[in-house]
Motif scaffolding. Structure first.
Motif, mmCIF file in Angstrom:
data_model
loop_
_atom_site.group_PDB
_atom_site.id
_atom_site.type_symbol
_atom_site.label_atom_id
_atom_site.label_comp_id
_atom_site.label_asym_id
_atom_site.label_seq_id
_atom_site.Cartn_x
_atom_site.Cartn_y
_atom_site.Cartn_z
ATOM 1 N N GLU A 79 -11.483 43.657 14.388
ATOM 2 C CA GLU A 79 -11.355 44.902 15.364
ATOM 3 C C GLU A 79 -11.945 44.389 16.946
ATOM 4 O O GLU A 79 -11.066 44.432 17.594
ATOM 5 C CB GLU A 79 -12.182 46.066 14.961
ATOM 6 C CG GLU A 79 -11.383 46.693 13.685
ATOM 7 C CD GLU A 79 -12.267 47.685 13.257
ATOM 8 O OE1 GLU A 79 -13.494 47.939 13.815
ATOM 9 O OE2 GLU A 79 -11.936 48.492 12.454
ATOM 10 N N LEU A 80 -12.939 43.521 16.885
ATOM 11 C CA LEU A 80 -13.559 42.970 18.113
ATOM 12 C C LEU A 80 -12.468 41.907 18.471
ATOM 13 O O LEU A 80 -12.292 42.055 20.045
ATOM 14 C CB LEU A 80 -14.896 42.443 17.908
ATOM 15 C CG LEU A 80 -15.925 43.171 17.733
ATOM 16 C CD1 LEU A 80 -17.169 42.593 17.379
ATOM 17 C CD2 LEU A 80 -16.148 44.033 18.876
ATOM 18 N N GLU A 81 -11.832 41.103 17.771
ATOM 19 C CA GLU A 81 -10.769 40.051 18.477
ATOM 20 C C GLU A 81 -9.655 40.778 18.860
ATOM 21 O O GLU A 81 -9.274 40.388 20.059
ATOM 22 C CB GLU A 81 -10.540 39.112 17.298
ATOM 23 C CG GLU A 81 -11.565 38.169 16.817
ATOM 24 C CD GLU A 81 -10.971 37.481 15.793
ATOM 25 O OE1 GLU A 81 -10.391 37.796 14.807
ATOM 26 O OE2 GLU A 81 -11.835 36.381 15.416
ATOM 27 N N ASP A 82 -9.304 41.676 18.056
ATOM 28 C CA ASP A 82 -8.094 42.534 18.881
ATOM 29 C C ASP A 82 -8.506 43.298 20.121
ATOM 30 O O ASP A 82 -7.611 43.286 20.996
ATOM 31 C CB ASP A 82 -7.451 43.351 17.810
ATOM 32 C CG ASP A 82 -6.825 42.787 16.395
ATOM 33 O OD1 ASP A 82 -6.749 41.725 16.596
ATOM 34 O OD2 ASP A 82 -6.880 43.664 15.211
ATOM 35 N N SER A 83 -9.542 43.870 20.322
ATOM 36 C CA SER A 83 -10.056 44.532 21.520
ATOM 37 C C SER A 83 -10.113 43.559 22.441
ATOM 38 O O SER A 83 -9.707 43.968 23.571
ATOM 39 C CB SER A 83 -11.387 45.285 21.131
ATOM 40 O OG SER A 83 -11.836 45.903 22.262
ATOM 41 N N LEU A 84 -10.675 42.440 22.321
ATOM 42 C CA LEU A 84 -10.863 41.269 23.289
ATOM 43 C C LEU A 84 -9.439 40.740 23.884
ATOM 44 O O LEU A 84 -9.404 40.842 24.867
ATOM 45 C CB LEU A 84 -11.490 40.242 22.702
ATOM 46 C CG LEU A 84 -12.127 39.223 23.647
ATOM 47 C CD1 LEU A 84 -12.700 39.763 24.839
ATOM 48 C CD2 LEU A 84 -12.862 38.068 23.045
ATOM 49 N N ALA A 85 -8.707 40.782 22.652
ATOM 50 C CA ALA A 85 -7.310 40.211 23.081
ATOM 51 C C ALA A 85 -6.560 41.298 24.078
ATOM 52 O O ALA A 85 -5.924 40.993 25.092
ATOM 53 C CB ALA A 85 -6.409 39.802 21.980
ATOM 54 N N ASP A 86 -6.621 42.558 23.714
ATOM 55 C CA ASP A 86 -6.111 43.817 24.487
ATOM 56 C C ASP A 86 -6.578 43.745 25.808
ATOM 57 O O ASP A 86 -6.010 43.888 26.894
ATOM 58 C CB ASP A 86 -6.307 45.183 24.106
ATOM 59 C CG ASP A 86 -5.560 45.247 22.472
ATOM 60 O OD1 ASP A 86 -4.581 44.416 22.391
ATOM 61 O OD2 ASP A 86 -5.827 46.111 21.573
ATOM 62 N N LYS A 87 -7.879 43.660 26.065
ATOM 63 C CA LYS A 87 -8.750 43.630 27.274
ATOM 64 C C LYS A 87 -8.433 42.414 28.218
ATOM 65 O O LYS A 87 -7.934 42.632 29.415
ATOM 66 C CB LYS A 87 -10.378 43.665 27.193
ATOM 67 C CG LYS A 87 -10.814 44.758 26.369
ATOM 68 C CD LYS A 87 -11.527 45.503 27.341
ATOM 69 C CE LYS A 87 -12.192 46.496 26.525
ATOM 70 N NZ LYS A 87 -11.954 47.952 26.815
ATOM 71 N N ALA A 88 -8.033 41.136 27.522
ATOM 72 C CA ALA A 88 -7.435 40.085 28.215
ATOM 73 C C ALA A 88 -6.303 40.391 28.763
ATOM 74 O O ALA A 88 -5.930 39.848 29.681
ATOM 75 C CB ALA A 88 -7.723 38.889 27.386
#
Length: 117
Positions: free
Chosen positions: A81-90
């Motif tokens: 979930e954190l990886e997905d969130s980080l990818a979305d923010k990037a």
């Protein structure tokens, strides 16, 4: 029967350890039987407690392994979930960011508009 008693007496008289054993049985015979009975009870109780403790250890080991597996799964889900969130923010930052060439062109255009007025 008399021959058997004589043989036993002869064996006892010839073997000093047999004499000691016979005296011990005369003096402590009932007590030794009681002690042996008590020791057997204690041995059985210890064996039972050992089995219960081994079962408890096995159950605890299974519970700990299950808890570790659950925690591992939970951590993996959270990391994903954190990886997905980080990818979305990037990705959001990339879309909001103006690249240098576009910014340069906008500034030149702005400068030309200012100079025309």
């Amino acid at each position: 029967m008399a021959k058997e008693n004589n043989a036993v007496k002869e064996q006892i008289s010839n073997d000093p350890s047999s004499k000691i054993e016979a005296i011990k049985n005369l003096i402590f015979g009932e007590n030794i039987a009681a002690y042996n009975s008590e020791f057997e009870k204690v041995k059985k109780d210890i064996s039972l407690k050992k089995k219960e403790l081994e079962d408890f250890i096995d159950d605890t080991r299974k519970e700990l392994n299950q808890a570790i597996d659950n925690l591992s799964t939970d951590i993996n889900i959270r990391i994903t979930e954190l990886e997905d969130s980080l990818a979305d923010k990037a990705e959001t930052l990339d879309s909001k960011k103006v690249d240098k060439k576009t910014l340069g062109n906008l500034l030149i255009s702005l400068g030309e508009k200012i100079s025309q007025k």
